[in-house]
Design a protein around this motif. Structure first.
Motif, short mmCIF file in Angstrom:
data_model
loop_
_atom_site.label_atom_id
_atom_site.label_comp_id
_atom_site.label_asym_id
_atom_site.label_seq_id
_atom_site.Cartn_x
_atom_site.Cartn_y
_atom_site.Cartn_z
N HIS A 1 -12.05 -6.51 -62.32
CA HIS A 1 -11.35 -7.66 -61.75
C HIS A 1 -9.93 -7.66 -62.30
N LYS A 2 -8.95 -7.63 -61.41
CA LYS A 2 -7.55 -7.67 -61.79
C LYS A 2 -6.96 -9.01 -61.38
N THR A 3 -6.10 -9.55 -62.25
CA THR A 3 -5.43 -10.81 -61.98
C THR A 3 -3.92 -10.61 -62.11
N LEU A 4 -3.22 -10.92 -61.05
CA LEU A 4 -1.75 -10.87 -61.08
C LEU A 4 -1.24 -11.94 -62.03
N ARG A 5 -0.40 -11.55 -62.98
CA ARG A 5 0.15 -12.50 -63.96
C ARG A 5 1.65 -12.69 -63.85
N ALA A 6 2.37 -11.71 -63.31
CA ALA A 6 3.83 -11.85 -63.24
C ALA A 6 4.41 -10.86 -62.25
N VAL A 7 5.52 -11.25 -61.67
CA VAL A 7 6.31 -10.37 -60.81
C VAL A 7 7.78 -10.60 -61.16
N SER A 8 8.50 -9.52 -61.41
CA SER A 8 9.92 -9.62 -61.69
C SER A 8 10.61 -8.39 -61.10
N GLY A 9 11.39 -8.59 -60.07
CA GLY A 9 12.04 -7.45 -59.43
C GLY A 9 10.99 -6.52 -58.86
N ASN A 10 10.93 -5.30 -59.42
CA ASN A 10 9.94 -4.32 -58.96
C ASN A 10 8.85 -4.08 -60.01
N ILE A 11 8.67 -5.05 -60.92
CA ILE A 11 7.66 -4.91 -61.96
C ILE A 11 6.57 -5.96 -61.76
N ILE A 12 5.32 -5.48 -61.83
CA ILE A 12 4.15 -6.35 -61.70
C ILE A 12 3.40 -6.34 -63.03
N GLY A 13 3.04 -7.51 -63.52
CA GLY A 13 2.21 -7.65 -64.71
C GLY A 13 0.80 -8.05 -64.30
N VAL A 14 -0.20 -7.34 -64.82
CA VAL A 14 -1.59 -7.54 -64.42
C VAL A 14 -2.47 -7.66 -65.66
#
Length: 130
Positions: A74-87
């Motif tokens: 199970h993956k949860t999106l935690r952040a988006v900044s520009g072209n970077i995704i934190g999961v």
């Protein structure tokens, strides 16, 4: 480290990328998993040496999939900044070698290019479920 032009992604694009990766891993579909990465992907995965390119990614992922029986992720999106995704992710599986039930939890950052993961940085902890 490769330099990429920043292609800002939307929150909806990030959600779709995270869901696509989760679905591919849950199906243990190597071709589908590899399709989320660029051909020149850089992977820094926990204690593994840095890997570059889709062929090294393929060998790494084949070995992982061969060892993990019944992998559920199970993956949860935690952040988006520009072209970077934190999961953030959690997973459980049976280790094919030891027969033990395992659990894991980790964080990862993806640098995206053209809708695919160009850099995958991951850190995690794993323990026996018992």
């Amino acid at each position: 480290m490769p330099q990429f032009d920043v292609e800002a992604i939307t929150i909806d694009e990030a959600r779709l990328a995270v869901q696509s990766a989760e679905d591919a891993f849950n199906r243990a579909d190597l071709d589908r998993i590899l399709s989320v990465f660029t051909d020149d992907v850089t992977i820094r995965f926990a204690e593994q040496p840095e890997m570059r390119g889709i062929e090294q990614a393929k060998r790494f992922l084949q070995a992982r999939l061969a060892r993990q029986v019944g992998y559920r992720l199970h993956k949860t999106l935690r952040a988006v900044s520009g072209n970077i995704i934190g999961v953030e992710w959690t997973g459980d599986w049976k280790d094919r070698v030891t027969g033990r039930q395992m659990q894991g939890r980790g964080c990862e950052f993806w640098v995206m290019r053209g809708g695919k993961i160009a850099v995958w940085d991951a850190a995690f902890n794993v323990w026996e479920a018992d």
